[in-house]
Design a protein around this motif. Structure first.
Motif, PDB file in Angstrom:
ATOM      1  N   ARG A 105       2.640  -9.108 -12.063  1.00 39.18           N
ATOM      2  CA  ARG A 105       2.491  -7.880 -11.286  1.00 39.18           C
ATOM      3  C   ARG A 105       1.136  -7.244 -11.575  1.00 39.18           C
ATOM      4  O   ARG A 105       0.584  -7.379 -12.670  1.00 39.18           O
ATOM      5  N   PHE A 106       0.612  -6.536 -10.600  1.00 34.03           N
ATOM      6  CA  PHE A 106      -0.655  -5.841 -10.777  1.00 34.03           C
ATOM      7  C   PHE A 106      -0.610  -4.504 -10.038  1.00 34.03           C
ATOM      8  O   PHE A 106       0.203  -4.305  -9.117  1.00 34.03           O
ATOM      9  N   ILE A 107      -1.483  -3.600 -10.454  1.00 36.51           N
ATOM     10  CA  ILE A 107      -1.585  -2.281  -9.849  1.00 36.51           C
ATOM     11  C   ILE A 107      -2.970  -2.136  -9.240  1.00 36.51           C
ATOM     12  O   ILE A 107      -3.962  -2.604  -9.807  1.00 36.51           O
ATOM     13  N   VAL A 108      -3.037  -1.481  -8.104  1.00 34.02           N
ATOM     14  CA  VAL A 108      -4.315  -1.216  -7.455  1.00 34.02           C
ATOM     15  C   VAL A 108      -4.558   0.289  -7.461  1.00 34.02           C
ATOM     16  O   VAL A 108      -3.689   1.074  -7.054  1.00 34.02           O
ATOM     17  N   ARG A 109      -5.743   0.664  -7.952  1.00 30.17           N
ATOM     18  CA  ARG A 109      -6.155   2.078  -7.891  1.00 30.17           C
ATOM     19  C   ARG A 109      -7.406   2.173  -7.034  1.00 30.17           C
ATOM     20  O   ARG A 109      -8.235   1.250  -6.994  1.00 30.17           O
ATOM     21  N   SER A 110      -7.547   3.278  -6.359  1.00 32.77           N
ATOM     22  CA  SER A 110      -8.704   3.474  -5.490  1.00 32.77           C
ATOM     23  C   SER A 110      -9.971   3.571  -6.324  1.00 32.77           C
ATOM     24  O   SER A 110      -9.952   3.959  -7.491  1.00 32.77           O
ATOM     25  N   TYR A 111     -11.092   3.210  -5.694  1.00 31.98           N
ATOM     26  CA  TYR A 111     -12.380   3.252  -6.389  1.00 31.98           C
ATOM     27  C   TYR A 111     -12.768   4.693  -6.700  1.00 31.98           C
ATOM     28  O   TYR A 111     -13.117   5.015  -7.831  1.00 31.98           O
ATOM     29  N   GLN A 126      -6.353  -9.134   9.509  1.00 27.07           N
ATOM     30  CA  GLN A 126      -5.781  -7.785   9.626  1.00 27.07           C
ATOM     31  C   GLN A 126      -6.831  -6.779   9.168  1.00 27.07           C
ATOM     32  O   GLN A 126      -7.299  -6.837   8.041  1.00 27.07           O
ATOM     33  N   PRO A 127      -7.223  -5.823  10.016  1.00 27.78           N
ATOM     34  CA  PRO A 127      -8.336  -4.935   9.663  1.00 27.78           C
ATOM     35  C   PRO A 127      -7.980  -3.881   8.623  1.00 27.78           C
ATOM     36  O   PRO A 127      -8.843  -3.436   7.865  1.00 27.78           O
ATOM     37  N   SER A 128      -6.716  -3.462   8.578  1.00 28.04           N
ATOM     38  CA  SER A 128      -6.326  -2.397   7.642  1.00 28.04           C
ATOM     39  C   SER A 128      -4.822  -2.435   7.442  1.00 28.04           C
ATOM     40  O   SER A 128      -4.091  -3.144   8.140  1.00 28.04           O
ATOM     41  N   ILE A 129      -4.368  -1.650   6.480  1.00 29.10           N
ATOM     42  CA  ILE A 129      -2.937  -1.553   6.182  1.00 29.10           C
ATOM     43  C   ILE A 129      -2.591  -0.086   5.981  1.00 29.10           C
ATOM     44  O   ILE A 129      -3.341   0.664   5.345  1.00 29.10           O
ATOM     45  N   SER A 130      -1.482   0.345   6.549  1.00 27.34           N
ATOM     46  CA  SER A 130      -1.062   1.738   6.458  1.00 27.34           C
ATOM     47  C   SER A 130      -0.142   1.954   5.273  1.00 27.34           C
ATOM     48  O   SER A 130       0.395   0.999   4.696  1.00 27.34           O
ATOM     49  N   ALA A 131       0.028   3.216   4.909  1.00 34.61           N
ATOM     50  CA  ALA A 131       0.863   3.562   3.761  1.00 34.61           C
ATOM     51  C   ALA A 131       2.274   3.027   3.930  1.00 34.61           C
ATOM     52  O   ALA A 131       2.827   3.045   5.037  1.00 34.61           O
ATOM     53  N   PHE A 175       0.861  -1.194   0.000  1.00 37.00           N
ATOM     54  CA  PHE A 175       0.000   0.000   0.000  1.00 37.00           C
ATOM     55  C   PHE A 175       0.886   1.229   0.000  1.00 37.00           C
ATOM     56  O   PHE A 175       1.725   1.418   0.876  1.00 37.00           O
ATOM     57  N   LEU A 176       0.736   2.063  -1.020  1.00 34.97           N
ATOM     58  CA  LEU A 176       1.564   3.257  -1.175  1.00 34.97           C
ATOM     59  C   LEU A 176       0.709   4.513  -1.090  1.00 34.97           C
ATOM     60  O   LEU A 176      -0.506   4.489  -1.257  1.00 34.97           O
ATOM     61  N   PRO A 217     -11.791   8.911  -4.980  1.00 31.65           N
ATOM     62  CA  PRO A 217     -11.292   9.362  -6.277  1.00 31.65           C
ATOM     63  C   PRO A 217     -10.228   8.401  -6.800  1.00 31.65           C
ATOM     64  O   PRO A 217      -9.564   7.729  -6.015  1.00 31.65           O
ATOM     65  N   VAL A 218     -10.076   8.340  -8.123  1.00 33.15           N
ATOM     66  CA  VAL A 218      -9.199   7.353  -8.742  1.00 33.15           C
ATOM     67  C   VAL A 218      -7.750   7.801  -8.641  1.00 33.15           C
ATOM     68  O   VAL A 218      -7.387   8.888  -9.112  1.00 33.15           O
ATOM     69  N   ALA A 219      -6.925   6.967  -8.023  1.00 35.10           N
ATOM     70  CA  ALA A 219      -5.496   7.228  -7.920  1.00 35.10           C
ATOM     71  C   ALA A 219      -4.784   5.912  -7.641  1.00 35.10           C
ATOM     72  O   ALA A 219      -5.371   4.977  -7.080  1.00 35.10           O
ATOM     73  N   VAL A 220      -3.522   5.829  -8.040  1.00 32.42           N
ATOM     74  CA  VAL A 220      -2.722   4.648  -7.743  1.00 32.42           C
ATOM     75  C   VAL A 220      -2.463   4.594  -6.242  1.00 32.42           C
ATOM     76  O   VAL A 220      -1.941   5.550  -5.658  1.00 32.42           O
ATOM     77  N   ILE A 221      -2.853   3.500  -5.602  1.00 34.31           N
ATOM     78  CA  ILE A 221      -2.645   3.376  -4.156  1.00 34.31           C
ATOM     79  C   ILE A 221      -1.775   2.183  -3.788  1.00 34.31           C
ATOM     80  O   ILE A 221      -1.470   1.989  -2.615  1.00 34.31           O
ATOM     81  N   GLY A 222      -1.390   1.379  -4.752  1.00 34.06           N
ATOM     82  CA  GLY A 222      -0.533   0.255  -4.426  1.00 34.06           C
ATOM     83  C   GLY A 222      -0.506  -0.773  -5.534  1.00 34.06           C
ATOM     84  O   GLY A 222      -0.904  -0.508  -6.672  1.00 34.06           O
ATOM     85  N   GLY A 223      -0.056  -1.942  -5.170  1.00 29.54           N
ATOM     86  CA  GLY A 223       0.055  -3.025  -6.137  1.00 29.54           C
ATOM     87  C   GLY A 223       0.870  -4.145  -5.538  1.00 29.54           C
ATOM     88  O   GLY A 223       1.150  -4.163  -4.330  1.00 29.54           O
ATOM     89  N   GLY A 224       1.242  -5.076  -6.367  1.00 27.36           N
ATOM     90  CA  GLY A 224       2.021  -6.178  -5.836  1.00 27.36           C
ATOM     91  C   GLY A 224       2.246  -7.273  -6.841  1.00 27.36           C
ATOM     92  O   GLY A 224       2.181  -7.056  -8.055  1.00 27.36           O
ATOM     93  N   VAL A 225       2.464  -8.466  -6.323  1.00 24.09           N
ATOM     94  CA  VAL A 225       2.789  -9.616  -7.154  1.00 24.09           C
ATOM     95  C   VAL A 225       1.822 -10.745  -6.846  1.00 24.09           C
ATOM     96  O   VAL A 225       1.487 -11.005  -5.689  1.00 24.09           O
TER      97      VAL A 225
END
Length: 638
Positions: free
Chosen positions: A341-347, A315-320, A280-281, A349-357
């Protein structure tokens, strides 16, 4: 020009000179749309080919820099092996610079060259200041050691230095995707008059040749490759790492869309969930912790879909800037594979918030991993194929094949098969015959125990039954395994003398012996009656009485067994003859027809020396056995 072996992707804030730089380096204008040219910004992906001083070449993907087109940037960056990050000397590091770098890192791209563009607009002191700012920005990223090359497309300053820096970076970078099967995410689909449907994309892995058959994912449609182009040049085959255009037969533009995958048929199974290591970024602005179960946008390849991100271990949440195991539940299937690899964007407002493998592409639906689950995830995250296979073996509650383990771990089936053979050779697994099926010893012992108990229970309840069919036995054992896997276990049990198999039935070697002996004795008594009766045997009901059969189902089973063994011959529903008696009657018919050519039933009755009660079913039986053939009211030799 040399065929490119690596793909270079541009990145950077809008108006930092990406397209101008690519045009100066390659002589190709990557802006395809009139709107792009009129507005001076890139809206869609652009493509070019860059010849390097060492004779090698790079395929180039020019991506949009505007924040409204980050989705297109992600689509373009998915096939990139190394990045060209453009930062304008008169502007410095900007929001989209940070977001693009975050995307590159999340996609696993580890090689980058920085072009400090528009250096003709600043003096030497400002240039050095900007180089320091860029170096400070990169220090916290994967690109801390990236070369920074001052350039100007107007004066052509630094272009040769940039080509050399790119050649050095390309020589040391590894291909982002490495698989044996062909995989290509589709980014453009269009029609060419006289040719039909054409698709383009970056070939992630494998090779595609003319006349190859490919599968469209996730729809599973099939298409044949009519022709291949690499960077606008016809080719007989495209290798991984190339920008590729394929002319497909058998598909319209409605059958395949941007975002679909093309792959070797059967090599990838689309999934509606996958396990992942998620980071989570917050690359642009501070954000609150991301809650487990949040609805997000998942970008993979050139497709983006919605899904839920569920953190594991309750785990209830994850911090930046934190990472954790998560299961992604998708609203539509994606053709993901392990290590993608994949990218996660927020629903919104739309912005890149993380990603992973992607770690496991076909996991169970759970977010509380067991100890074995954790071992598998840790091994997959570490890229340790042997440890992943060993962990997957320990998780198997039923017999399995190399294909099953490949599906669970993402390891190639051939490598999984070799590892299983080694484990079986060391005695860690049991190979179930030559079927390619294996079983862990504890699982096998439980299965054999369940089969033994089910057979004993069956014989206790059915003392006159000789055995049970395999499908029925599987249901009685309540073992959760496929029929093929169960058949492999039964075959092993039979070879070890733990199960008796005969005439399609399975029985306990001890408990079933009495029933088999009773059947054999009844069979002998029936044969004695039929042999004594000769050509005039009793009807089956009378036969059963004379042979003291008792149980009707047992009697019919014995008759069927004697017929299967060829010791008796059935004629109609109610008559059975000893094999010798039937052979004599058949020969009498053959001799009569050989002499007279044709004969009625009445004439054949006299030839056989039997009454009409026996003649009619006998002649019909000879018809069925193709000894005779009916012509009107008469019979002839067939």
């Amino acid at each position: 020009m040399s065929a490119p072996a690596r793909i270079l992707g541009t990145a950077g804030h809008i108006d930092h000179g990406k397209s101008s730089l690519i045009r100066a380096l390659t002589g190709t204008d990557p802006d395809r749309l009139a709107e792009e040219k009129s507005r001076g910004i890139t809206i869609e992906l652009g493509f070019a080919q860059l010849q390097l001083p060492d004779g090698s070449a790079l395929g180039v993907i020019d991506v949009p820099g505007h924040e409204r087109f980050v989705r297109q940037m992600i689509a373009g960056a998915t096939g990139v092996d190394l990045a060209l990050l453009c930062i304008a000397a008169d502007d410095g590091v900007m929001p989209q610079t940070r977001e693009h770098v975050a995307v590159l890192e999340l996609l696993g791209i580890r090689t980058c060259v920085v072009a400090l563009t528009k250096c003709d607009r600043v003096d030497a002191e400002w240039r050095e200041l900007m180089i320091g700012e860029v170096r400070a920005f990169l220090r916290t990223t994967s690109f801390a050691q990236a070369a920074i090359v001052p350039t100007s497309t107007r004066t052509e300053e630094g272009l040769d230095d940039l080509r050399r820096a790119l050649a050095e970076a390309a020589a040391r970078c590894e291909a982002t995707h490495a698989r044996s099967g062909a995989r290509m995410p589709v980014d453009r689909v269009f029609t060419i008059k006289g040719a039909g449907t054409v698709v383009t994309g970056t070939l992630w892995s494998g090779a595609v040749a003319v006349d190859d058959e490919l599968e469209v994912l996730p729809t599973l449609r099939r298409a044949r490759v009519r022709s291949v182009q690499i960077h606008d040049q016809p080719a007989s085959e495209a290798q991984a790492g190339n920008r590729t255009a394929l002319n497909l037969s058998g598909l319209s533009t409605d059958d395949i869309r941007p975002g679909d995958f093309l792959a070797t048929p059967g090599s990838i199974e689309p999934t509606d969930r996958f396990d992942a290591w998620f980071t989570f970024l917050s690359p642009i602005r501070e954000r609150k912790p991301l809650k487990s179960g949040a609805r997000v946008r998942i970008a993979h390849g050139t497709r983006e879909t919605f899904g839920r991100l569920l953190l594991m271990d309750e785990q209830p949440s994850i911090s930046a800037h934190e990472s954790a195991y998560a299961q992604i539940r998708l609203e539509e299937p994606l053709p993901v594979s392990a290590q993608d690899r994949f990218i996660v964007r927020s629903y919104s407002p739309v912005a890149v918030i993380g990603g992973g493998v992607v770690l496991a592409a076909h996991p169970r639906r759970r977010t509380s991993p067991t100890g074995a689950d954790r071992e598998l995830l840790d091994a997959l995250r570490a890229g340790d194929a042997d440890a992943a296979l060993a962990a997957a073996v320990r998780m198997q509650a039923a017999p399995f094949t190399a294909a099953d383990l490949a599906r669970a771990t993402g390891v190639q089936p051939t490598a999984a098969g070799a590892s299983l053979r080694d484990m079986a050779g060391r005695g860690e697994l049991t190979a179930l015959g030559s079927t390619g099926t294996y079983c862990a010893r504890p699982v096998l012992q439980r299965a054999l125990g369940a089969i033994d108990a089910a057979l004993l229970k069956f014989h206790a309840a059915n003392p006159h039954e000789r055995g049970v069919h395999a499908a029925d036995l599987l249901a009685r054992t309540k073992l959760k395994m496929s029929p093929d896997a169960f058949d492999a276990v039964v075959a092993l049990a039979v070879s070890e003398g733990k199960v008796h198999a005969e005439a399609g039935t399975l029985s306990h070697p001890k408990a079933g012996a009495g029933a088999r002996a009773a059947e054999e004795q009844l069979g002998q008594r029936m044969l004695q009656v039929l042999e004594a009766a000769g050509s005039t045997p009793p009807a089956l009901a009378e036969l059963f009485r004379e042979a003291q059969a008792g149980d009707q189902s047992l009697a019919y089973r014995v008759v069927n067994a004697l017929e299967h063994e060829g010791r008796i011959v059935r004629a109609g529903k109610e008559l059975a003859f000893s094999a010798a008696a039937f052979a004599a009657l058949e020969q009498a018919v053959r001799d009569h027809l050989a002499q007279h050519g044709r004969a009625t039933v009445a004439e054949l009755k006299d030839a056989m020396g039997v009454s009409r009660k026996y003649a009619v079913p006998l002649v019909e039986a000879l018809d069925e056995r193709r000894v005779t053939r009916r012509e009107g009211d008469a019979r002839v030799l067939a």
